[in-house]
Design a protein around this motif. Structure first.
Motif, PDB file in Angstrom:
ATOM      1  N   PRO A 140      -0.814  -6.413   0.935  1.00 16.87           N
ATOM      2  CA  PRO A 140      -1.321  -5.404  -0.009  1.00 16.87           C
ATOM      3  C   PRO A 140      -0.786  -5.517  -1.430  1.00 16.87           C
ATOM      4  O   PRO A 140      -1.244  -4.800  -2.317  1.00 16.87           O
ATOM      5  N   ILE A 141       0.203  -6.404  -1.676  1.00 17.34           N
ATOM      6  CA  ILE A 141       0.729  -6.530  -3.036  1.00 17.34           C
ATOM      7  C   ILE A 141       0.453  -7.937  -3.564  1.00 17.34           C
ATOM      8  O   ILE A 141       0.186  -8.863  -2.799  1.00 17.34           O
ATOM      9  N   ASP A 142       0.522  -8.090  -4.879  1.00 13.42           N
ATOM     10  CA  ASP A 142       0.250  -9.376  -5.503  1.00 13.42           C
ATOM     11  C   ASP A 142       1.417 -10.345  -5.300  1.00 13.42           C
ATOM     12  O   ASP A 142       2.556  -9.939  -5.031  1.00 13.42           O
ATOM     13  N   PHE A 143       1.124 -11.642  -5.492  1.00  6.97           N
ATOM     14  CA  PHE A 143       2.112 -12.691  -5.250  1.00  6.97           C
ATOM     15  C   PHE A 143       3.390 -12.479  -6.069  1.00  6.97           C
ATOM     16  O   PHE A 143       4.501 -12.654  -5.564  1.00  6.97           O
ATOM     17  N   PRO A 274     -17.469  16.843   3.144  1.00  6.04           N
ATOM     18  CA  PRO A 274     -17.543  15.381   3.077  1.00  6.04           C
ATOM     19  C   PRO A 274     -16.143  14.773   2.980  1.00  6.04           C
ATOM     20  O   PRO A 274     -15.215  15.384   2.443  1.00  6.04           O
ATOM     21  N   TYR A 275     -16.004  13.567   3.517  1.00  3.63           N
ATOM     22  CA  TYR A 275     -14.748  12.818   3.422  1.00  3.63           C
ATOM     23  C   TYR A 275     -14.784  11.994   2.143  1.00  3.63           C
ATOM     24  O   TYR A 275     -15.773  11.325   1.848  1.00  3.63           O
ATOM     25  N   GLU A 276     -13.705  12.024   1.373  1.00  6.78           N
ATOM     26  CA  GLU A 276     -13.681  11.377   0.060  1.00  6.78           C
ATOM     27  C   GLU A 276     -13.302   9.893   0.128  1.00  6.78           C
ATOM     28  O   GLU A 276     -13.445   9.163  -0.847  1.00  6.78           O
ATOM     29  N   GLY A 277     -12.783   9.445   1.265  1.00  3.41           N
ATOM     30  CA  GLY A 277     -12.355   8.056   1.379  1.00  3.41           C
ATOM     31  C   GLY A 277     -10.882   7.893   1.060  1.00  3.41           C
ATOM     32  O   GLY A 277     -10.243   8.781   0.496  1.00  3.41           O
ATOM     33  N   ALA A 278     -10.335   6.744   1.422  1.00  5.01           N
ATOM     34  CA  ALA A 278      -8.912   6.475   1.221  1.00  5.01           C
ATOM     35  C   ALA A 278      -8.725   5.221   0.373  1.00  5.01           C
ATOM     36  O   ALA A 278      -9.526   4.292   0.447  1.00  5.01           O
ATOM     37  N   ILE A 279      -7.658   5.216  -0.413  1.00  8.86           N
ATOM     38  CA  ILE A 279      -7.384   4.066  -1.298  1.00  8.86           C
ATOM     39  C   ILE A 279      -6.263   3.181  -0.760  1.00  8.86           C
ATOM     40  O   ILE A 279      -5.876   2.217  -1.402  1.00  8.86           O
ATOM     41  N   GLY A 280      -5.747   3.510   0.433  1.00  8.36           N
ATOM     42  CA  GLY A 280      -4.767   2.631   1.073  1.00  8.36           C
ATOM     43  C   GLY A 280      -3.361   2.753   0.541  1.00  8.36           C
ATOM     44  O   GLY A 280      -2.724   1.744   0.239  1.00  8.36           O
ATOM     45  N   THR A 281      -2.839   3.970   0.418  1.00  9.45           N
ATOM     46  CA  THR A 281      -1.471   4.159  -0.059  1.00  9.45           C
ATOM     47  C   THR A 281      -0.495   3.924   1.093  1.00  9.45           C
ATOM     48  O   THR A 281      -0.581   4.595   2.119  1.00  9.45           O
ATOM     49  N   THR A 290      12.468  -1.111  -0.583  1.00 10.78           N
ATOM     50  CA  THR A 290      11.280  -0.339  -0.263  1.00 10.78           C
ATOM     51  C   THR A 290      10.108  -0.984  -0.993  1.00 10.78           C
ATOM     52  O   THR A 290      10.202  -1.285  -2.185  1.00 10.78           O
ATOM     53  N   VAL A 291       9.019  -1.210  -0.261  1.00  7.25           N
ATOM     54  CA  VAL A 291       7.822  -1.828  -0.829  1.00  7.25           C
ATOM     55  C   VAL A 291       6.655  -0.861  -0.638  1.00  7.25           C
ATOM     56  O   VAL A 291       6.431  -0.376   0.473  1.00  7.25           O
ATOM     57  N   ALA A 292       5.928  -0.577  -1.715  1.00  8.70           N
ATOM     58  CA  ALA A 292       4.842   0.396  -1.634  1.00  8.70           C
ATOM     59  C   ALA A 292       3.651  -0.063  -2.459  1.00  8.70           C
ATOM     60  O   ALA A 292       3.798  -0.816  -3.428  1.00  8.70           O
ATOM     61  N   ALA A 293       2.467   0.389  -2.067  1.00  9.78           N
ATOM     62  CA  ALA A 293       1.249   0.017  -2.790  1.00  9.78           C
ATOM     63  C   ALA A 293       0.216   1.123  -2.667  1.00  9.78           C
ATOM     64  O   ALA A 293       0.198   1.881  -1.696  1.00  9.78           O
ATOM     65  N   SER A 294      -0.665   1.195  -3.664  1.00  9.97           N
ATOM     66  CA  SER A 294      -1.775   2.148  -3.644  1.00  9.97           C
ATOM     67  C   SER A 294      -2.918   1.564  -4.463  1.00  9.97           C
ATOM     68  O   SER A 294      -2.687   0.921  -5.495  1.00  9.97           O
ATOM     69  N   GLY A 295      -4.142   1.770  -4.011  1.00 11.60           N
ATOM     70  CA  GLY A 295      -5.281   1.238  -4.749  1.00 11.60           C
ATOM     71  C   GLY A 295      -5.424  -0.254  -4.569  1.00 11.60           C
ATOM     72  O   GLY A 295      -5.066  -0.806  -3.524  1.00 11.60           O
ATOM     73  N   LEU A 296      -5.931  -0.935  -5.597  1.00 10.18           N
ATOM     74  CA  LEU A 296      -6.265  -2.350  -5.485  1.00 10.18           C
ATOM     75  C   LEU A 296      -5.343  -3.230  -6.317  1.00 10.18           C
ATOM     76  O   LEU A 296      -5.183  -3.010  -7.520  1.00 10.18           O
ATOM     77  N   PRO A 297      -4.741  -4.258  -5.696  1.00 13.80           N
ATOM     78  CA  PRO A 297      -3.944  -5.225  -6.460  1.00 13.80           C
ATOM     79  C   PRO A 297      -4.869  -6.156  -7.227  1.00 13.80           C
ATOM     80  O   PRO A 297      -6.083  -6.189  -7.002  1.00 13.80           O
ATOM     81  N   ASP A 353       9.223   6.057  -3.214  1.00 14.03           N
ATOM     82  CA  ASP A 353       8.235   6.882  -2.521  1.00 14.03           C
ATOM     83  C   ASP A 353       7.598   7.920  -3.436  1.00 14.03           C
ATOM     84  O   ASP A 353       6.374   8.087  -3.455  1.00 14.03           O
ATOM     85  N   LYS A 354       8.416   8.596  -4.237  1.00 16.17           N
ATOM     86  CA  LYS A 354       7.825   9.650  -5.075  1.00 16.17           C
ATOM     87  C   LYS A 354       6.954   9.052  -6.177  1.00 16.17           C
ATOM     88  O   LYS A 354       5.945   9.640  -6.557  1.00 16.17           O
ATOM     89  N   ARG A 355       7.322   7.849  -6.660  1.00 12.94           N
ATOM     90  CA  ARG A 355       6.508   7.234  -7.731  1.00 12.94           C
ATOM     91  C   ARG A 355       5.158   6.761  -7.198  1.00 12.94           C
ATOM     92  O   ARG A 355       4.130   6.956  -7.837  1.00 12.94           O
ATOM     93  N   ILE A 356       5.144   6.140  -5.999  1.00 13.92           N
ATOM     94  CA  ILE A 356       3.862   5.646  -5.490  1.00 13.92           C
ATOM     95  C   ILE A 356       2.926   6.810  -5.195  1.00 13.92           C
ATOM     96  O   ILE A 356       1.705   6.699  -5.372  1.00 13.92           O
ATOM     97  N   ASP A 357       3.481   7.951  -4.792  1.00  9.39           N
ATOM     98  CA  ASP A 357       2.633   9.123  -4.551  1.00  9.39           C
ATOM     99  C   ASP A 357       2.012   9.642  -5.847  1.00  9.39           C
ATOM    100  O   ASP A 357       0.868  10.104  -5.862  1.00  9.39           O
ATOM    101  N   GLU A 358       2.767   9.553  -6.947  1.00 11.97           N
ATOM    102  CA  GLU A 358       2.204   9.972  -8.234  1.00 11.97           C
ATOM    103  C   GLU A 358       1.064   9.049  -8.657  1.00 11.97           C
ATOM    104  O   GLU A 358      -0.001   9.499  -9.088  1.00 11.97           O
ATOM    105  N   PHE A 359       1.297   7.743  -8.517  1.00 12.72           N
ATOM    106  CA  PHE A 359       0.232   6.788  -8.841  1.00 12.72           C
ATOM    107  C   PHE A 359      -0.997   7.038  -7.968  1.00 12.72           C
ATOM    108  O   PHE A 359      -2.132   7.003  -8.443  1.00 12.72           O
ATOM    109  N   SER A 360      -0.757   7.286  -6.684  1.00 10.18           N
ATOM    110  CA  SER A 360      -1.857   7.499  -5.739  1.00 10.18           C
ATOM    111  C   SER A 360      -2.737   8.669  -6.149  1.00 10.18           C
ATOM    112  O   SER A 360      -3.973   8.585  -6.096  1.00 10.18           O
ATOM    113  N   GLN A 361      -2.108   9.756  -6.570  1.00  7.19           N
ATOM    114  CA  GLN A 361      -2.898  10.934  -6.961  1.00  7.19           C
ATOM    115  C   GLN A 361      -3.753  10.654  -8.195  1.00  7.19           C
ATOM    116  O   GLN A 361      -4.896  11.089  -8.285  1.00  7.19           O
ATOM    117  N   VAL A 362      -3.197   9.918  -9.149  1.00  7.17           N
ATOM    118  CA  VAL A 362      -3.966   9.588 -10.353  1.00  7.17           C
ATOM    119  C   VAL A 362      -5.143   8.685  -9.987  1.00  7.17           C
ATOM    120  O   VAL A 362      -6.270   8.884 -10.450  1.00  7.17           O
TER     121      VAL A 362
END
Length: 601
Positions: A140-143, A274-281, A290-297, A353-362
């Motif tokens: 899920p993350i870039d090289f 309706p279900y809004e879909g998931a972006i894969g956080t 700790t490794v985290a990702a959200s959205g598209l790499p 963890d708290k930073r990836i959640d902020e990115f995810s919401q945006v």
């Protein structure tokens, strides 16, 4: 498996009895649905004693999940080869570890489960090798971000076999052997397959329900299948990605729980939510990291043909002057047209963890990099900085979008003809002496105005520093003094080195089963002396010397190495220097400095 959770029963959220009693639900365990008859609105159920009966329904919910991929390779059914998906798998692995002396563990697949198992098997006393077909761990993350994880895994003594495909397995007198398509053989006492999962769709397809292009059960916005009376949720379904609009499979617990809540209301009250879909956080613990990702790499945006830009920063988890500030690396992807945030990746230690959640919401709410600047975060020195890393990524992306900084990406620099550009290292002379890019001229940031005439104006200027900040400031100085094409290396030398330095050839298992990362026992560094000599130095020579202790924690580049240099100059004969630092790259820089100055590391 690693012993972090001591009591097995704590793995269970509910028991069938307690769940049934609390919610007045008829829970039937040891019962398998073997067929669905949509026209009759019935299901056939087989019980553990082999009997079959039929049950009727008004509405039916399918939540069959997914199963681990177990390719039909020769020897794959040998004892000691496992997959890990549920508690039964956990029990089987745990029992095997208790009954066998597992000194050598091979993990095939470098996803989240594979790397978490690498840590836990090493904790259980095994040496660990990870085999992966791709050129990186953590898909899920870039090289470039994965390369930081590679460094950490190597520091921990994990052997990486990247771009290797497995052909078969063999049981020998000394244990298992993993055989690569190249013909190489890797011995093992245990093998874990962690190469992905497939949706369980056989019930649905047998019932004539529509399966989508990703081979998951196709559902509409209300999580309804092609039969109006049958709904589906979880790992078995495919749903469109909010950013690409294309169907995808999302194997994560958070979205599955969200789907379940929505579908319960839709089945009872009609299709209203309706279900809004998931972006894969997602997030994972990899040893200390700790490794985290959200959205598209970037790599997935490239595959989808979506235009993007990216920004990478390295920032402290909290104020550097407060103890235990640890660096995190953050990469975001965003639209060059309007700054829409498309993805975020973080590799770090605390506060990820708290930073990836902020990115995810945006990302989920179609926000932009400008929204990152406007986020209001709680600030106190133990938790953050006044300019939080999330806001800083927004500022850097904004600088790129408004033309205040021309980004130079690591792949672009690697592919460039360096003879046609002026490559300028804006770090201090001491940092430059530790190691610089070939052909670079050293003009420190603070000397830039005085030495600007040394930089030709008739060809592009490529600037770099440790992490990117000083390069950005230097680029502003040059641009404001009439230079036309000035680019700054995004992520600095830290990212460039990690992404471009070839991985060392994996070492063979010692067969001792010792997997300690304690440097006094096992030295995994590339330039290390013989382990026995290293142990002698650690146990006999060093304790006889007086230790001068220096705290270089929380200091940003180039602080730690400057403290090292200054402290060594003040060291008297018979004294040794001990430095504690929180920058993961500092040991490498310190070793390089020792080699160039004739000191022992």
């Amino acid at each position: 498996i690693g012993g972090v959770i001591a009591e097995r029963e704590k793995l269970f959220v509910q028991t069938p009895e307690a769940f049934g009693k609390r919610f007045n639900i008829d829970v039937r365990i040891r019962s398998e649905v073997v067929a669905i008859h949509p026209a009759k609105k019935t299901v056939d159920i087989r019980t553990s004693d082999g009997k079959t009966y039929t049950e009727s329904y008004d509405k039916l919910l399918l939540s069959p999940g997914a199963s681990p991929v177990r390719p039909p390779l020769p020897g794959i059914d040998n004892e000691g080869i496992f997959t890990l998906r549920n508690v039964n798998d956990t029990d089987a692995i745990k029992n095997y570890l208790q009954r066998h002396e597992v000194k050598r563990a091979v993990i095939i697949g470098a996803g989240f489960i594979g790397l978490e198992m690498a840590e836990n098997l090493q904790e259980a006393g095994a040496e660990v090798a990870v085999v992966e077909m791709a050129n990186q761990v953590m898909a899920p993350i870039d090289f470039s971000m994965a390369s930081l994880v590679h460094e950490h895994l190597l520091q921990k003594g994990v052997q990486l076999y990247l771009e290797k495909a497995v052909a078969s397995f063999e049981r020998t007198a000394s244990g298992l052997e993993v055989i690569f398509k190249s013909g190489e053989r890797l011995p093992a006492d245990m093998v874990l397959l962690s190469i992905g999962v497939r949706p369980n769709t056989s019930l649905a397809t047998d019932a004539g329900l529509e399966v989508g292009e990703m081979r998951g059960i196709k559902v509409n916005d209300y999580l309804q299948t092609s039969d109006e009376h049958i709904y589906a949720v979880g790992d078995a379904i495919e749903f469109r990605h909010p950013l690409t609009g294309k169907p995808w499979l999302n194997y994560l617990a958070g979205p599955a729980n969200r789907q379940a809540r929505i579908v319960a209301d839709n089945m009872v009250f009609g299709n209203k939510i309706p279900y809004e879909g998931a972006i894969g956080t997602s997030i994972a613990k990899v040893f200390d990291m700790t490794v985290a990702a959200s959205g598209l790499p970037a790599k997935r945006l490239k595959q989808a043909g979506i235009d993007y830009l990216s920004a990478t920063i390295h920032s402290g988890s909290h104020a550097g002057y407060y103890p235990d500030a640890l660096q995190m690396s953050i990469k975001i992807t965003f639209s060059p047209a309007d700054g829409k945030l498309l993805g975020a990746q973080i590799v770090g230690y605390s506060g990820v963890d708290k930073r990836i959640d902020e990115f995810s919401q945006v990302i989920k709410h179609n926000g932009t990099v400008y929204d990152l600047m406007a986020l209001e975060q709680a600030y106190a020195p133990p938790f953050s900085s006044a300019k939080d890393p999330v806001a800083v990524t927004g500022y850097v992306a904004g600088n790129i979008l408004n033309g205040k900084m021309q980004p130079l990406y690591w792949r672009e620099l690697q592919a460039a003809d360096w003879s046609k550009v002026t490559l300028v290292d804006v770090r201090t002379p001491d940092e430059f002496a530790l190691g610089a890019l070939k052909g670079a001229v050293n003009i420190p940031l603070d000397d830039m105005r005085d030495r600007m005439k040394e930089i030709p104006r008739d060809k592009p200027v490529y600037l770099y520093c440790g992490v990117g900040l000083r390069g950005y400031l230097a680029s502003n100085i040059l641009l404001q003094n009439g230079y036309k094409e000035v680019k700054n290396l995004i992520g600095g030398l830290k990212l460039y080195k990690a992404a471009t330095t070839p991985l060392p050839e994996p070492k063979e298992f010692s067969n001792s089963g010792s997997s300690s990362s304690d440097s006094s026992k096992v030295d995994h560094s590339e330039h290390s002396k013989d382990s026995a000599e290293a142990y002698t130095i650690a146990s006999s020579v060093i304790p006889s010397m007086r230790a001068i202790k220096v705290d270089a924690c929380g200091i940003s580049c180039p602080g730690p190495i400057m403290k090292l240099k200054k402290s060594m100059e003040e060291l008297a004969d018979g004294e040794r220097l001990e430095i504690v630092a929180t920058d993961a790259g500092f040991p490498r820089d310190a070793e390089a400095w020792c080699q160039t100055t004739g000191n022992r590391f």
